[in-house]
Design a protein around this motif. Structure first.
Motif, PDB file in Angstrom:
ATOM      1  N   PHE A 181       4.288  -5.935 -13.098  1.00  0.00           N
ATOM      2  CA  PHE A 181       4.247  -4.481 -13.202  1.00  0.00           C
ATOM      3  C   PHE A 181       2.824  -4.002 -12.912  1.00  0.00           C
ATOM      4  O   PHE A 181       1.843  -4.690 -13.217  1.00  0.00           O
ATOM      5  CB  PHE A 181       4.671  -4.020 -14.599  1.00  0.00           C
ATOM      6  CG  PHE A 181       6.159  -4.041 -14.819  1.00  0.00           C
ATOM      7  CD1 PHE A 181       6.898  -2.871 -14.815  1.00  0.00           C
ATOM      8  CD2 PHE A 181       6.820  -5.249 -15.034  1.00  0.00           C
ATOM      9  CE1 PHE A 181       8.263  -2.885 -15.015  1.00  0.00           C
ATOM     10  CE2 PHE A 181       8.189  -5.272 -15.237  1.00  0.00           C
ATOM     11  CZ  PHE A 181       8.915  -4.089 -15.214  1.00  0.00           C
ATOM     12  N   PHE A 182       2.772  -2.800 -12.365  1.00  0.00           N
ATOM     13  CA  PHE A 182       1.477  -2.195 -12.026  1.00  0.00           C
ATOM     14  C   PHE A 182       1.489  -0.754 -12.507  1.00  0.00           C
ATOM     15  O   PHE A 182       2.448  -0.009 -12.267  1.00  0.00           O
ATOM     16  CB  PHE A 182       1.243  -2.250 -10.513  1.00  0.00           C
ATOM     17  CG  PHE A 182      -0.021  -1.574 -10.049  1.00  0.00           C
ATOM     18  CD1 PHE A 182      -1.273  -2.001 -10.481  1.00  0.00           C
ATOM     19  CD2 PHE A 182       0.031  -0.502  -9.159  1.00  0.00           C
ATOM     20  CE1 PHE A 182      -2.435  -1.397 -10.037  1.00  0.00           C
ATOM     21  CE2 PHE A 182      -1.129   0.116  -8.704  1.00  0.00           C
ATOM     22  CZ  PHE A 182      -2.365  -0.334  -9.149  1.00  0.00           C
ATOM     23  N   ALA A 183       0.425  -0.347 -13.208  1.00  0.00           N
ATOM     24  CA  ALA A 183       0.323   1.018 -13.730  1.00  0.00           C
ATOM     25  C   ALA A 183      -1.041   1.592 -13.387  1.00  0.00           C
ATOM     26  O   ALA A 183      -2.047   0.871 -13.370  1.00  0.00           O
ATOM     27  CB  ALA A 183       0.540   1.041 -15.245  1.00  0.00           C
ATOM     28  N   VAL A 184      -1.056   2.891 -13.115  1.00  0.00           N
ATOM     29  CA  VAL A 184      -2.294   3.630 -12.849  1.00  0.00           C
ATOM     30  C   VAL A 184      -2.387   4.746 -13.884  1.00  0.00           C
ATOM     31  O   VAL A 184      -1.470   5.572 -14.005  1.00  0.00           O
ATOM     32  CB  VAL A 184      -2.310   4.212 -11.426  1.00  0.00           C
ATOM     33  CG1 VAL A 184      -3.599   5.002 -11.193  1.00  0.00           C
ATOM     34  CG2 VAL A 184      -2.165   3.110 -10.387  1.00  0.00           C
ATOM     35  N   VAL A 185      -3.478   4.755 -14.632  1.00  0.00           N
ATOM     36  CA  VAL A 185      -3.634   5.670 -15.754  1.00  0.00           C
ATOM     37  C   VAL A 185      -4.939   6.439 -15.593  1.00  0.00           C
ATOM     38  O   VAL A 185      -5.962   5.879 -15.173  1.00  0.00           O
ATOM     39  CB  VAL A 185      -3.621   4.902 -17.097  1.00  0.00           C
ATOM     40  CG1 VAL A 185      -3.743   5.876 -18.274  1.00  0.00           C
ATOM     41  CG2 VAL A 185      -2.363   4.063 -17.217  1.00  0.00           C
ATOM     42  N   ASP A 186      -4.919   7.727 -15.923  1.00  0.00           N
ATOM     43  CA  ASP A 186      -6.128   8.554 -15.855  1.00  0.00           C
ATOM     44  C   ASP A 186      -7.142   8.120 -16.898  1.00  0.00           C
ATOM     45  O   ASP A 186      -6.790   7.786 -18.025  1.00  0.00           O
ATOM     46  CB  ASP A 186      -5.783  10.030 -16.085  1.00  0.00           C
ATOM     47  CG  ASP A 186      -5.195  10.678 -14.848  1.00  0.00           C
ATOM     48  OD1 ASP A 186      -5.617  10.327 -13.742  1.00  0.00           O
ATOM     49  OD2 ASP A 186      -4.317  11.551 -14.995  1.00  0.00           O
ATOM     50  N   GLY A 187      -8.405   8.178 -16.512  1.00  0.00           N
ATOM     51  CA  GLY A 187      -9.488   7.977 -17.470  1.00  0.00           C
ATOM     52  C   GLY A 187      -9.748   6.514 -17.779  1.00  0.00           C
ATOM     53  O   GLY A 187      -8.971   5.629 -17.427  1.00  0.00           O
ATOM     54  N   ILE A 199       1.890  12.535 -19.472  1.00  0.00           N
ATOM     55  CA  ILE A 199       0.507  12.996 -19.337  1.00  0.00           C
ATOM     56  C   ILE A 199      -0.428  11.802 -19.246  1.00  0.00           C
ATOM     57  O   ILE A 199      -0.394  10.899 -20.091  1.00  0.00           O
ATOM     58  CB  ILE A 199       0.129  13.896 -20.521  1.00  0.00           C
ATOM     59  CG1 ILE A 199       0.989  15.163 -20.529  1.00  0.00           C
ATOM     60  CG2 ILE A 199      -1.350  14.252 -20.459  1.00  0.00           C
ATOM     61  CD1 ILE A 199       0.739  16.068 -21.712  1.00  0.00           C
ATOM     62  N   GLY A 200      -1.255  11.797 -18.234  1.00  0.00           N
ATOM     63  CA  GLY A 200      -2.253  10.744 -18.085  1.00  0.00           C
ATOM     64  C   GLY A 200      -1.780   9.498 -17.384  1.00  0.00           C
ATOM     65  O   GLY A 200      -2.593   8.653 -17.025  1.00  0.00           O
ATOM     66  N   VAL A 201      -0.470   9.356 -17.173  1.00  0.00           N
ATOM     67  CA  VAL A 201       0.069   8.155 -16.533  1.00  0.00           C
ATOM     68  C   VAL A 201       0.493   8.521 -15.119  1.00  0.00           C
ATOM     69  O   VAL A 201       1.468   9.248 -14.918  1.00  0.00           O
ATOM     70  CB  VAL A 201       1.256   7.575 -17.336  1.00  0.00           C
ATOM     71  CG1 VAL A 201       1.762   6.303 -16.666  1.00  0.00           C
ATOM     72  CG2 VAL A 201       0.838   7.290 -18.772  1.00  0.00           C
ATOM     73  N   ARG A 202      -0.230   8.035 -14.136  1.00  0.00           N
ATOM     74  CA  ARG A 202       0.038   8.406 -12.756  1.00  0.00           C
ATOM     75  C   ARG A 202       1.162   7.584 -12.132  1.00  0.00           C
ATOM     76  O   ARG A 202       1.876   8.061 -11.249  1.00  0.00           O
ATOM     77  CB  ARG A 202      -1.235   8.216 -11.917  1.00  0.00           C
ATOM     78  CG  ARG A 202      -2.428   9.040 -12.381  1.00  0.00           C
ATOM     79  CD  ARG A 202      -2.215  10.515 -12.102  1.00  0.00           C
ATOM     80  NE  ARG A 202      -1.935  10.755 -10.695  1.00  0.00           N
ATOM     81  CZ  ARG A 202      -2.856  10.899  -9.751  1.00  0.00           C
ATOM     82  NH1 ARG A 202      -4.134  10.804 -10.073  1.00  0.00           N
ATOM     83  NH2 ARG A 202      -2.517  11.142  -8.512  1.00  0.00           N
ATOM     84  N   LEU A 203       1.301   6.348 -12.557  1.00  0.00           N
ATOM     85  CA  LEU A 203       2.254   5.462 -11.890  1.00  0.00           C
ATOM     86  C   LEU A 203       2.606   4.284 -12.783  1.00  0.00           C
ATOM     87  O   LEU A 203       1.730   3.724 -13.451  1.00  0.00           O
ATOM     88  CB  LEU A 203       1.640   4.938 -10.581  1.00  0.00           C
ATOM     89  CG  LEU A 203       2.422   3.853  -9.824  1.00  0.00           C
ATOM     90  CD1 LEU A 203       3.652   4.469  -9.162  1.00  0.00           C
ATOM     91  CD2 LEU A 203       1.536   3.185  -8.773  1.00  0.00           C
ATOM     92  N   CYS A 262       0.854  -1.186   0.000  1.00  0.00           N
ATOM     93  CA  CYS A 262       0.000   0.000   0.000  1.00  0.00           C
ATOM     94  C   CYS A 262       0.888   1.234   0.000  1.00  0.00           C
ATOM     95  O   CYS A 262       1.754   1.375   0.877  1.00  0.00           O
ATOM     96  CB  CYS A 262      -0.914   0.009   1.220  1.00  0.00           C
ATOM     97  SG  CYS A 262      -2.110  -1.346   1.274  1.00  0.00           S
ATOM     98  N   LYS A 263       0.680   2.114  -0.977  1.00  0.00           N
ATOM     99  CA  LYS A 263       1.515   3.306  -1.121  1.00  0.00           C
ATOM    100  C   LYS A 263       0.676   4.473  -1.638  1.00  0.00           C
ATOM    101  O   LYS A 263      -0.380   4.256  -2.251  1.00  0.00           O
ATOM    102  CB  LYS A 263       2.675   3.050  -2.094  1.00  0.00           C
ATOM    103  CG  LYS A 263       3.653   1.978  -1.654  1.00  0.00           C
ATOM    104  CD  LYS A 263       4.766   1.803  -2.681  1.00  0.00           C
ATOM    105  CE  LYS A 263       5.755   0.738  -2.257  1.00  0.00           C
ATOM    106  NZ  LYS A 263       6.835   0.554  -3.251  1.00  0.00           N
ATOM    107  N   PRO A 264       1.169   5.683  -1.444  1.00  0.00           N
ATOM    108  CA  PRO A 264       0.495   6.840  -2.063  1.00  0.00           C
ATOM    109  C   PRO A 264       0.926   6.985  -3.520  1.00  0.00           C
ATOM    110  O   PRO A 264       2.048   6.602  -3.895  1.00  0.00           O
ATOM    111  CB  PRO A 264       0.974   8.020  -1.213  1.00  0.00           C
ATOM    112  CG  PRO A 264       2.318   7.592  -0.712  1.00  0.00           C
ATOM    113  CD  PRO A 264       2.233   6.110  -0.505  1.00  0.00           C
ATOM    114  N   LEU A 265       0.045   7.530  -4.330  1.00  0.00           N
ATOM    115  CA  LEU A 265       0.416   7.851  -5.706  1.00  0.00           C
ATOM    116  C   LEU A 265       1.369   9.036  -5.698  1.00  0.00           C
ATOM    117  O   LEU A 265       1.285   9.907  -4.824  1.00  0.00           O
ATOM    118  CB  LEU A 265      -0.821   8.184  -6.533  1.00  0.00           C
ATOM    119  CG  LEU A 265      -1.764   7.027  -6.853  1.00  0.00           C
ATOM    120  CD1 LEU A 265      -3.023   7.550  -7.540  1.00  0.00           C
ATOM    121  CD2 LEU A 265      -1.082   5.978  -7.721  1.00  0.00           C
ATOM    122  N   PRO A 266       2.291   9.091  -6.645  1.00  0.00           N
ATOM    123  CA  PRO A 266       3.192  10.257  -6.702  1.00  0.00           C
ATOM    124  C   PRO A 266       2.418  11.530  -6.998  1.00  0.00           C
ATOM    125  O   PRO A 266       1.372  11.512  -7.653  1.00  0.00           O
ATOM    126  CB  PRO A 266       4.157   9.901  -7.841  1.00  0.00           C
ATOM    127  CG  PRO A 266       3.424   8.898  -8.676  1.00  0.00           C
ATOM    128  CD  PRO A 266       2.563   8.126  -7.738  1.00  0.00           C
TER     129      PRO A 266
END
Length: 257
Positions: free
Chosen positions: A180-186, A163-167, A153-157
């Motif tokens: 791998f784990f990625a967090v993307v807007d939208g 653009i659009g790629v949070r992590l 469990c971590k905070p997002l940067p």
């Protein structure tokens, strides 16, 4: 008395005034009762100087009713955006209970209720990846392999390189493979590899799995997981893109985490 006698008498009186100043004028006759001034009537009692009592206010039932004011929403207050809810295929089903049981058995893992857990990948033999987000700024990822879960469990940067790629980060290494784990807007899914126009992953790369997390604020995030074999370099599959090509990012570029 004749006129001559009157004149003589008045002359004598004048001489007496000059000699002794004792000759006085006769008093004026009294005024007639009709000529006396009439006194103004005196009131028997003076008027009261106390102020008259003010009229009493009408009873509440007699007052006109005013329309009730609608509550004013507080501006500038932060909204409760979490927890995130799964959308579509990310909703927990009965078949996902072994994954949740493995995550809940891990010491220190605070897994929320099923309606706040997002299933990203349902793999064979009880493998998969689960995620949950208490708000838009924090995430938890559980990687389940062989009925055992590894949870982080971590905070997002607060800032990101694309653009659009949070992590983009590594969720752990199991059985010689890196998750791998990625967090993307939208919600631009589904996501896949982009390698010279081909949608198939390169050697050593597993498929891309994605799910959508929706918040009360209306915001959505796409959560992605994919694997690669440790130590294998495959230059032909370096990008992952959304179905509409609106968002692309390097698959092996873990620049945050």
């Amino acid at each position: 008395m004749g006129r001559a006698a009157v004149v003589v008498a008045m002359a004598g009186c004048g001489l007496a005034v000059l000699a002794t100043a004792s000759c006085a004028m006769p008093p004026a006759p009294p005024m007639s009762p009709r000529a006396l001034p009439t006194a103004a009537p005196v009131p028997t009692s003076a008027p009261s100087l106390k102020p008259s009592p003010s009229p009493s206010p009408p009873s509440p039932s007699a007052q006109p009713s005013s329309p009730s004011a609608s509550p004013t929403p507080s501006s500038g207050q932060p909204s409760d955006s979490g927890p995130a809810a799964p959308v579509g295929d990310g909703v927990v089903t009965a078949a996902d209970q072994p994954l949740l049981a493995a995550a809940r058995q891990e010491t220190g893992a605070a897994v929320p209720d099923d309606d706040a857990v997002i299933v990203i990948n349902r793999g064979p033999s009880g493998t998969g990846e689960l995620a949950w987000m208490p708000d838009e700024r924090n995430y938890c990822l559980a990687v389940v392999r062989e009925a055992r879960a590894r949870t982080s469990c971590k905070p997002l940067p607060t800032s990101w390189a694309r653009i659009g790629v949070r992590l983009v980060t590594t969720g752990g290494t199991t059985a010689a493979r890196t998750v791998f784990f990625a967090v993307v807007d939208g919600g631009h899914g589904p996501y896949g590899y982009l390698a010279a126009g081909a949608a198939a992953p390169g050697p050593g790369m597993g498929p891309v799995h994605d799910a959508t997390a929706a918040f009360a604020s209306g915001r959505t995030l796409s959560l992605l997981t994919y694997e690669r074999t440790v130590g294998v370099s495959t230059p032909g599959d370096q990008y992952i893109c959304s179905a509409d090509n609106a968002i692309c990012f390097p698959a092996l570029d873990a620049y945050a985490g």
